[in-house]
Design an enzyme around this catalytic site. Sequence first.
Site, PDB file in Angstrom:
ATOM      1  N   GLU A  12    -101.874 -55.442  56.253  1.00 26.44           N
ATOM      2  CA  GLU A  12    -101.551 -56.660  55.519  1.00 26.44           C
ATOM      3  C   GLU A  12    -100.616 -57.509  56.370  1.00 26.44           C
ATOM      4  O   GLU A  12     -99.422 -57.415  56.282  1.00 26.44           O
ATOM      5  CB  GLU A  12    -100.903 -56.277  54.187  1.00 26.44           C
ATOM      6  N   GLN A  70    -101.359 -45.651  44.737  1.00 26.34           N
ATOM      7  CA  GLN A  70    -101.081 -45.187  46.096  1.00 26.34           C
ATOM      8  C   GLN A  70    -100.243 -43.911  46.087  1.00 26.34           C
ATOM      9  O   GLN A  70     -99.075 -43.963  45.699  1.00 26.34           O
ATOM     10  CB  GLN A  70    -100.329 -46.293  46.848  1.00 26.34           C
ATOM     11  N   GLY A  71    -100.827 -42.802  46.517  1.00 29.70           N
ATOM     12  CA  GLY A  71    -100.097 -41.524  46.539  1.00 29.70           C
ATOM     13  C   GLY A  71     -99.505 -41.223  47.907  1.00 29.70           C
ATOM     14  O   GLY A  71     -99.979 -40.319  48.604  1.00 29.70           O
ATOM     15  N   SER A  80     -89.020 -50.075  54.784  1.00 30.07           N
ATOM     16  CA  SER A  80     -87.787 -50.810  54.489  1.00 30.07           C
ATOM     17  C   SER A  80     -87.463 -51.758  55.642  1.00 30.07           C
ATOM     18  O   SER A  80     -87.956 -51.601  56.757  1.00 30.07           O
ATOM     19  CB  SER A  80     -86.635 -49.830  54.292  1.00 30.07           C
ATOM     20  N   ASN A  81     -86.618 -52.743  55.361  1.00 30.40           N
ATOM     21  CA  ASN A  81     -86.281 -53.713  56.405  1.00 30.40           C
ATOM     22  C   ASN A  81     -85.615 -53.045  57.606  1.00 30.40           C
ATOM     23  O   ASN A  81     -85.760 -53.510  58.737  1.00 30.40           O
ATOM     24  CB  ASN A  81     -85.387 -54.809  55.826  1.00 30.40           C
TER      25      ASN A  81
END
Lengths: 387, 399
Positions: free
Chosen positions: B244, B126-127, B384-385
């Site tokens: 996802e 994954q870029g 991030s969370n």
Amino acid sequence: MDFEFSEEQQLLKDSIEGLLGDKYGFEQRRKVLESADGWSREIWKQYAELGILGLPFAEEHGGINGGPVETMIVMGTIGNALALEPYLPTVILAGGFIRRFGTDAQKNKYLPQIAEGKITGAFAHTERQSRYDLFDVKTTAKPSGNGFTLDGQKSVVLNGDQADFVIVTARVSGNQRDKDGLGLFIADAKANGVSRRGYRTVDGLTAAEIQLSGVKVEADAVIGKPSAAYPLIEQIADDGIAALCGEAVGVLAGLTEATTDYLRTRKQFGVNIGAFQVLQHRNVEMLIAAEQAKSMAFLATMMVNEPNAVTRRKTMSAAKTQIGRSAQFVGEQAIQLHGGIGMTMELKTGHWFKRATAIDIQFGDADYHLEQFGNMGGFETAAQGKE
Amino acid sequence: MDLNFTKEEIAFRDEVRDFFKKNVPADTKRKLIEGRKIEKADIVNWQRILNKKGWAVYQWPKQYGGTGWTPVQKYIFLEELQRAPAPDPLPFAVSMVGPVIYTFGNDEQKKQFLPRIANLDDWWCQGFSEPGAGSDLAGLSTKAVREGDHWIINGQKTWTTLAQYADWIFVLARTDPKAKKQEGISFILADMKTPGITVRPIQLIDGGKEVNEVFFDNVKVPYENLVGQENRGWDYAKFLLGNERTGIARVGISKERIRRLKELASLEVSSGKPMMEDARFRAKVSEIEVELKALEMTQMRVVAAEGKRRDNKPDPASSILKIKGSEIQQNITNLLMEVVGPFALPYAEEDDASSNEFPVAPDYAGPLAPIYFNYRKVSIYGGSNEIQKNIIAKAILGL
């Protein structure tokens, strides 16, 4: 797997929300709170008209045969409205003992009257030393004549001050902390030897200390077998826990939404304070805690009729732990994010917070149930080692 | 309202469970349980077993090789896969680039790539992230300039997981430097063998080298490697990141880890008794189990609602799953490290780790501290969370 309510369940939800939305505005509630009884017999009558006072009872006893999901719906609405009527002690606890374990005669005598709103009940169990252990009972039941004589002191009995009848746990045999030898007895609240001292609890509800001095009950006042009541007490405690979980869903949703609304409208530094990321994130954490609690309320609802007591109790302990943790976090943060106004009695937020605090304590707080859950082995079993 | 699985769903679960029991290679399973390094061959081999069964790309539409399962079936499958335990099908291929190609790619791209993704004939990486573009991904500066039939790509990607194994990379590159930052980005596929691509491994705090920097120095890629339309890459990236939904909580993995934790905590002794009988330690385990059960129920609520959703947009509630799921995974790795006490300290080089030789006993102790260090990543990657909380604040609370 389906988390949506059926049409009938949605109808029930709408009608109870309609009633409480109508009767429990902030000012209306304050008046009920300040009345001598602390709850409204007029609203109680309307509960009866809606059928919810007989919700879990069979139709032949004036009920509507509702299941745990229906109870969750009613309790959630009560929690959101902060209704003050003694629904939990009357319908779920005292009514629950009779509907689940009573004789036909007992059911015919009590359940229709409860369903019609004519009488309320209480579950007199906790004692000074028992804390949350359901088996720790000093109050004695000695055979006398046809029935038993009850002696002892019961504490923090919800609705104990105004109940018409009281279901008392008492020891028929064995030692103070034995699981065997417990009995359940229906006593008239005005019987000779019963003295009560009523008071308010911190959340504005009512309770009582009840002294039992040579209280005579007949054989037909015994629920189940006179010395094998422990599993019955466990089941009703679990019914109580599931109901409290449902109630907490309404309380925590109220706290979270009220806080979001406040962040949207309160201006400081020239902007709505909801523009500040530190407050946004705190509100998000409240939402997450409330959603996790709601998930466990669903689980408790699903498991409350599980016949395997260990499986059921384990799940209830897990649910009550989550509810307690979430209640404390959401409640405290709601006050913090409201600032000064959150500290006052002039906003519903503070009242919700106090109820959330009481919910954690009733039937065992988060730490107590966490330990119970661990003692019962938790959910997952250890992998079988191939070290 | 009915919170139980149907009879059919239970039969499906048993079928899937049985398949995993019989078909996950014992060696791969052992590595997962013990927390040892999974090799490329483990993942490829396992995904081909799944592909043979028709389950490697279970979540794809049927016409591209998927299963046509309901959201609940997909949930059950993933839960059982993680519980087995078995490796996830390669996420960069199966859950990331695959859905982008079948949704936005042209027929030739679909024909060329999709079957090879299912069989893991091509390893994808994954870029996306760059040194200057992490949470603010749209601030990326890798450029692709069109020259005739080709793109010329220049720039640098980073945190590229398992790029050392990759045959292909999907790249977000700026193709219109004048447009607003989200509007000038394209989604381009590049063969990793193309001259000008260099991979430099980065050693992480666990000692391993699972991520890399990938450098693009005048990399010449055919124009037709563009997916979808020019300058619409940001939309595809958002689609990819929101795709996802159900697996993100990783409940099955956490359940498996708790079983391992309880196993080790019954072997290790503290103050003369098994760790598991220590009230304080047991309370910590219980705390996680309660949170995990709540998360599992929350996930089921999201899955059940997904089955009824008409739009194909990601549910913002999946951000809750990401936050709680990552916290729980991290807390478990912390307790796993705590279980072995001082034996968390001896460090084994990654190469030693794969040889199953640790310098001191017990041999299950070696990977536990590195996994604890490694798992700090789960609250950082995939948004991030803190970014997830921004999403919830905006999309759910309306703040």
